[in-house]
Enzyme design. Structure first.
Site, PDB file in Angstrom:
ATOM      1  N   GLY A  13     -18.610  45.485  15.473  1.00  0.00           N
ATOM      2  CA  GLY A  13     -17.789  46.400  16.242  1.00  0.00           C
ATOM      3  C   GLY A  13     -18.305  46.486  17.671  1.00  0.00           C
ATOM      4  N   GLY A 136     -28.662  57.281  21.408  1.00  0.00           N
ATOM      5  CA  GLY A 136     -28.120  56.074  22.016  1.00  0.00           C
ATOM      6  C   GLY A 136     -29.187  55.285  22.749  1.00  0.00           C
ATOM      7  N   LYS A 207     -28.976  63.581  13.441  1.00  0.00           N
ATOM      8  CA  LYS A 207     -29.975  63.137  14.411  1.00  0.00           C
ATOM      9  C   LYS A 207     -31.169  64.088  14.433  1.00  0.00           C
ATOM     10  CE  LYS A 207     -26.303  61.174  17.288  1.00  0.00           C
ATOM     11  NZ  LYS A 207     -25.481  61.372  18.516  1.00  0.00           N
ATOM     12  N   GLY A 304     -22.032  54.516  23.224  1.00  0.00           N
ATOM     13  CA  GLY A 304     -21.457  53.393  23.950  1.00  0.00           C
ATOM     14  C   GLY A 304     -22.118  52.102  23.546  1.00  0.00           C
TER      15      GLY A 304
END
Length: 438
Positions: A13, A136, A207, A304
């Site tokens: 993906g 991230g 998280k 992202g």
């Protein structure tokens, strides 16, 4: 130069494709840095026919990611499929049981199965790396687990979900409703079609559970986190926060308390002049309080393809260099059971917004009963209809009252609010937002 490090990449993906493209574009630089080439030699994804934005020449296709995980042609299995169970769990477990190292960005998998996966890593000799699972592109796992290994951590907190921070930032700046802002976030790709996992706090909680384990040496326990989302926040709450000198953020907090470790995810009012209040948009931030370092904050893109791929490849570089660290910061045999602190004993200030009947004595009764419960009021803002204005609807027969309390316990506040609701003293559900003095 040594033999190449062979990667089996499952999941193509946004993140998986970015990882493959990064390795393709920076391959020579990576090889020069670590003394050996890094190559994607096997891939697996749902759709074999889909065109990719990287070259698949010479890369073996696997319809079954579990087969890729056990393949003799795979040195490091990179799991970017997502999901806390199913094929993600099966393939990661298979790779670790075969003594292979694993790199993953899958916080849901780790929050549910991280204790067992860390044990498998130790038993069979393969590493388990997951920098990209939290924050991230922010290197918070490495910082907490390695760079601050000499500190005794007392608190970890931060903004752990970019979707929520984007929504709250826009609601504050533009005065728009939660629903309108959520629709915009979905149109921009910041929120999923079903946004529940993000906006109700579960993503941030997963998280936080990982950070808590590394920070305090306890086993991961995602089910013991107190969770509240942001869907109840209204524009009027931002207006009140502005008047009072606060901003509203979805905060994840883990800290030592007398009764255990406190883990909570919820909206909070934070002073405008603190660092966490300045984090806007889809940015994430994590702050760590240690006894020798003091307070340290890291911030950056929390999601992202490129940012997450950067963290994934950072883990791959460490493995290529031979770095081996206990996945959760210490051997699983020395990790302590998680003891949940009593959230009802949490002490602090609170923001309360109550809709009261617009009649004489309504507020005096509320104030008296809060005093009887031992709750001291720091400030009160009462919003009445303009003088002479006639009520246009039933809602106009209600006055909105904003109350800021001095430090008190969650138990006391929730107890008195439940009493107000049960006895019909307020219209609708009262709004409660904790005040955090970071």
């Amino acid at each position: 130069m040594q033999e190449p490090l062979r990667l089996g990449l499952a999941g193509l993906g946004t993140v998986g494709s970015s990882v493959a493209r990064l390795i393709e574009q920076h391959g020579d630089d990576l090889a020069a840095r670590i003394g050996r080439p890094v190559r994607v030699t096997g891939i697996s994804a749902r759709d074999r026919s889909r065109s990719r934005d990287f070259s698949t020449t010479g890369i073996e296709w696997f319809d079954d990611p579990v087969a890729l995980a056990r393949s003799d042609a795979t040195d490091v299995f990179v799991e970017l499929m997502g999901g806390e169970d199913g094929v993600a769990l099966q393939s990661v477990t298979t790779a670790l049981e075969h003594g292979k190292s694993v790199v993953t960005a899958n916080k849901a998998l780790l929050a549910k199965h991280g204790n067992r996966l860390a044990q498998l890593s130790e038993e069979h000799g393969g590493a388990l790396a997951f920098e990209a699972a939290v924050g991230g592109g922010i290197p918070v796992i490495k910082t907490l687990r390695e760079a601050l290994g000499g500190n005794r951590v007392s608190r970890v907190y931060g903004i752990l979900n970019g979707t929520c921070n984007y929504i709250l930032s826009r609601m504050e700046a533009e005065g728009i409703s939660f629903g309108d802002c959520l629709r915009d976030a979905q149109a921009l790709g910041y929120a999923e079609a079903d946004p529940t996992f993000d906006v109700e706090g579960y993503d941030a909680a997963h998280k936080l559970s990982i950070l808590t384990s590394i920070a305090f040496g306890t086993r991961i326990d995602r089910d013991s986190i107190f969770i509240e989302g942001i869907s109840s926040i209204e524009p009027v709450d931002f207006a009140a926060a502005e008047e009072l000198g606060y901003r509203i953020k979805l905060i994840g907090v883990a800290k030592r308390a007398e009764s255990g470790i406190e883990q909570r995810v919820h909206p909070a009012m934070v002073p405008k002049d603190c660092d966490i209040a300045r984090i806007k948009g889809v940015t994430n931030a994590v702050a760590i309080d240690g006894d020798f370092i003091g307070s340290l904050m890291l911030s950056g893109p929390g999601a992202g393809g490129n940012a997450t791929a950067s963290a994934v490849v950072g883990d791959i570089v460490d493995l290529a260099r031979g770095a081996r660290t206990p996945p959760l910061g210490r051997p699983t045999s020395s990790m302590e059971p998680y003891v949940r602190a009593k959230i009802q004993k949490h002490a602090g200030g609170y923001y309360l917004r109550l809709n009261l009947p617009d009649r004489p004595g309504a507020f005096a009764s509320i104030a008296r009963r809060m005093a009887d419960a031992g709750i001291s009021l720091a400030s009160i803002v009462q919003r009445n209809r303009p003088a002479g204005a006639a009520p246009r609807s039933e809602l106009d027969l209600v006055q909105s009252v904003v109350i800021i309390t001095h430090e008190t316990t969650e138990e006391a506040v929730r107890g008195v609010l439940a009493q107000f609701e049960a006895e019909g003293d307020v219209h609708g559900r009262p709004q409660l937002i904790r005040i955090e003095e970071f």
